[in-house]
Design an enzyme around this catalytic site. Structure first.
Site, mmCIF file in Angstrom:
data_model
loop_
_atom_site.group_PDB
_atom_site.id
_atom_site.type_symbol
_atom_site.label_atom_id
_atom_site.label_comp_id
_atom_site.label_asym_id
_atom_site.label_seq_id
_atom_site.Cartn_x
_atom_site.Cartn_y
_atom_site.Cartn_z
ATOM 1 N N SER A 134 5.629 -45.286 31.738
ATOM 2 C CA SER A 134 5.607 -46.318 32.778
ATOM 3 C C SER A 134 6.957 -46.321 33.492
ATOM 4 O O SER A 134 7.967 -45.888 32.923
ATOM 5 C CB SER A 134 5.389 -47.687 32.136
ATOM 6 O OG SER A 134 5.675 -48.718 33.044
ATOM 7 N N TYR A 147 7.900 -54.195 26.163
ATOM 8 C CA TYR A 147 7.125 -53.125 26.801
ATOM 9 C C TYR A 147 8.052 -52.009 27.304
ATOM 10 O O TYR A 147 7.813 -50.822 27.069
ATOM 11 C CB TYR A 147 6.318 -53.723 27.951
ATOM 12 C CG TYR A 147 5.434 -52.753 28.688
ATOM 13 C CD1 TYR A 147 4.377 -52.113 28.041
ATOM 14 C CD2 TYR A 147 5.637 -52.482 30.045
ATOM 15 C CE1 TYR A 147 3.557 -51.232 28.731
ATOM 16 C CE2 TYR A 147 4.815 -51.606 30.732
ATOM 17 C CZ TYR A 147 3.774 -50.984 30.080
ATOM 18 O OH TYR A 147 2.959 -50.105 30.761
HETATM 19 N N1 LIG Z 1 -1.709 -50.778 34.725
HETATM 20 C C1 LIG Z 1 -0.446 -50.507 34.986
HETATM 21 O O1 LIG Z 1 0.156 -51.085 35.913
HETATM 22 C C2 LIG Z 1 0.282 -49.478 34.173
HETATM 23 C C3 LIG Z 1 1.485 -48.982 34.687
HETATM 24 C C4 LIG Z 1 2.194 -48.060 33.948
HETATM 25 C C5 LIG Z 1 1.690 -47.617 32.740
HETATM 26 N N2 LIG Z 1 0.510 -48.123 32.263
HETATM 27 C C6 LIG Z 1 0.051 -47.640 30.976
HETATM 28 O O2 LIG Z 1 -1.233 -47.103 31.103
HETATM 29 C C7 LIG Z 1 -1.897 -47.144 29.848
HETATM 30 C C8 LIG Z 1 -3.311 -47.648 30.047
HETATM 31 O O3 LIG Z 1 -3.250 -48.994 30.473
HETATM 32 P P1 LIG Z 1 -4.217 -49.610 31.552
HETATM 33 O O4 LIG Z 1 -3.359 -50.128 32.633
HETATM 34 O O5 LIG Z 1 -5.314 -48.684 31.881
HETATM 35 O O6 LIG Z 1 -4.734 -50.903 30.775
HETATM 36 P P2 LIG Z 1 -6.091 -51.233 30.013
HETATM 37 O O7 LIG Z 1 -7.240 -51.117 30.930
HETATM 38 O O8 LIG Z 1 -5.824 -52.547 29.350
HETATM 39 O O9 LIG Z 1 -6.209 -50.075 28.929
HETATM 40 C C9 LIG Z 1 -5.525 -50.104 27.726
HETATM 41 C C10 LIG Z 1 -6.318 -49.299 26.734
HETATM 42 O O10 LIG Z 1 -5.582 -49.243 25.504
HETATM 43 C C11 LIG Z 1 -6.488 -49.554 24.466
HETATM 44 N N3 LIG Z 1 -5.821 -50.064 23.263
HETATM 45 C C12 LIG Z 1 -5.089 -51.182 23.095
HETATM 46 N N4 LIG Z 1 -4.695 -51.288 21.814
HETATM 47 C C13 LIG Z 1 -5.183 -50.201 21.169
HETATM 48 C C14 LIG Z 1 -5.135 -49.732 19.842
HETATM 49 N N5 LIG Z 1 -4.491 -50.417 18.875
HETATM 50 N N6 LIG Z 1 -5.746 -48.556 19.534
HETATM 51 C C15 LIG Z 1 -6.403 -47.865 20.475
HETATM 52 N N7 LIG Z 1 -6.522 -48.260 21.749
HETATM 53 C C16 LIG Z 1 -5.901 -49.412 22.088
HETATM 54 C C17 LIG Z 1 -7.426 -50.589 25.057
HETATM 55 O O11 LIG Z 1 -8.588 -50.660 24.254
HETATM 56 P P3 LIG Z 1 -9.407 -52.063 24.043
HETATM 57 O O12 LIG Z 1 -10.232 -52.218 25.278
HETATM 58 O O13 LIG Z 1 -10.193 -51.794 22.815
HETATM 59 O O14 LIG Z 1 -8.376 -53.132 23.874
HETATM 60 C C18 LIG Z 1 -7.665 -49.935 26.415
HETATM 61 O O15 LIG Z 1 -8.629 -48.933 26.311
HETATM 62 C C19 LIG Z 1 -1.036 -48.033 28.949
HETATM 63 O O16 LIG Z 1 -0.291 -47.237 28.067
HETATM 64 C C20 LIG Z 1 -0.121 -48.726 29.925
HETATM 65 O O17 LIG Z 1 1.101 -49.079 29.342
HETATM 66 C C21 LIG Z 1 -0.200 -49.039 32.951
#
Ligand SMILES: NC(=O)c1ccc[n+]([C@@H]2O[C@H](COP(=O)([O-])OP(=O)(O)OC[C@H]3O[C@@H](n4cnc5c(N)ncnc54)[C@H](OP(=O)(O)O)[C@@H]3O)[C@@H](O)[C@H]2O)c1
Length: 281
Positions: A134, A147
């Site tokens: 990120s 984070y």
């Molecule tokens: N959105 C942003 O602005 C952004 C920016 C930079 C980086 N990111 C990174 O992108 C990645 C994906 O995030 P997202 O934005 O797509 O959010 P998201 O839709 O909330 O996805 C997060 C995923 O992680 C899973 N997860 C959480 N805890 C877990 C565990 N203990 N074991 C296995 N899976 C787990 C969730 O599964 P459940 O549905 O089962 O909880 C979900 O599938 C993350 O690493 C985040 O830090 C996001």
């Protein structure tokens, strides 16, 4: 030959978008989920997606997932460490349990899954690990330090792996998105509001204004960020280009965060602090 890819956290957001993109492009995708309904949902999405139960904080779950993978293949082309949560709180008061949870999921979970995945890659002259890091890994965002630190630690662990590892074909890539419109923001707010209740009264009162602002801001990010499809496209590019870079920034905010990280720390701190104050008042 079929190319197998494992994506953790594929139930929603970036993971789901990437799973679909890669499946459409002909990859066989092991898509990590934690709930039955997400498994069923992904099964409907594309025949190249193979949903697999995988909680990255649970040893048994990780072992079980790799047993399931082994039943299908003994080689993985790529691992995408995507599973993640964003936890918030002031360093002065945040309960240490929340810090541990943040690290268990975003850092130790990713390292553990990679340790299990590497034997599936060892005979390959081209295999890849992509970490969804990120812009937070540049560490300039107050109140979401758990984070930020987790993403920096993720990058550092995997950079060490790259330097240490004797597998010549292994490429490790960090993708650092800015704000992306996914459910993570609302989830993070809901969790942070719960966590706020764990703070002592002094902590709650002292940082109430900052938290109100951050919560409103985070809710907006659910829709105002870039389309997750753009990250999925970048992941596909990174998996298919011959020589991927070590690190990719995506989004203007991510490029800005990188720029800020080059400034002297005291200047950077001054700008962040005055910027936050202005926006709050
Ligand atoms: N959105 C942003 O602005 C952004 C920016 C930079 C980086 N990111 C990174 O992108 C990645 C994906 O995030 P997202 O934005 O797509 O959010 P998201 O839709 O909330 O996805 C997060 C995923 O992680 C899973 N997860 C959480 N805890 C877990 C565990 N203990 N074991 C296995 N899976 C787990 C969730 O599964 P459940 O549905 O089962 O909880 C979900 O599938 C993350 O690493 C985040 O830090 C996001």
């Amino acid at each position: 030959m079929e190319k197998y890819v494992l994506i953790t956290g594929a139930s929603s957001g970036l993971g789901k978008a990437a799973a679909l993109k890669l499946a459409e492009k002909g990859f066989k995708v092991f898509a990590g989920v934690r709930k039955q309904e997400d498994k069923e949902n992904l099964e409907q999405l594309h025949s190249n997606i193979i949903p697999i139960f995988l909680d990255v904080t649970n040893d048994e779950s990780i072992n079980y997932a790799f047993e399931k993978i082994k039943e299908i293949t003994d080689s993985l082309y790529a691992l995408i460490n995507n599973a993640g949560v964003a936890l918030a709180g002031p360093v002065e008061y945040i309960p240490v349990g929340i810090l541990k949870k943040q690290f268990d999921i975003n850092v130790f979970g990713a390292v553990h899954v990679a340790q299990k995945a590497l034997p599936f890659m060892k005979n390959s002259d081209d295999c890849r690990i992509i970490n969804i890091s990120s812009m937070a890994s540049y560490g300039i965002f107050p109140f979401i330090s758990p984070y930020c630190v987790s993403k920096r630690a993720l990058d550092m662990f995997f950079n060490s792996l790259l330097v240490e590892c004797k597998m010549k074909g292994l490429k490790i890539i960090s993708i650092k998105p800015g704000v992306v419109a996914t459910p993570i923001w609302n989830k993070s707010v809901d969790e942070s509001v719960k966590n706020l209740e764990l703070l002592c009264n002094e902590g709650k009162q002292k940082y109430a204004k900052e938290f109100d602002f951050l919560i409103q801001n985070a809710r907006k990010n659910t829709t105002k960020g870039i389309d997750p499809q753009k990250i999925a496209d970048l992941i596909y590019h990174v998996l298919t280009v011959k020589n991927p870079k070590l690190s990719y920034n995506i989004g203007k905010d991510s490029c800005f965060a990188k720029f800020m990280s080059y400034l002297p720390q005291n200047l950077c701190n001054f700008l962040v602090k005055t910027g936050l104050r202005k926006r709050i008042n």
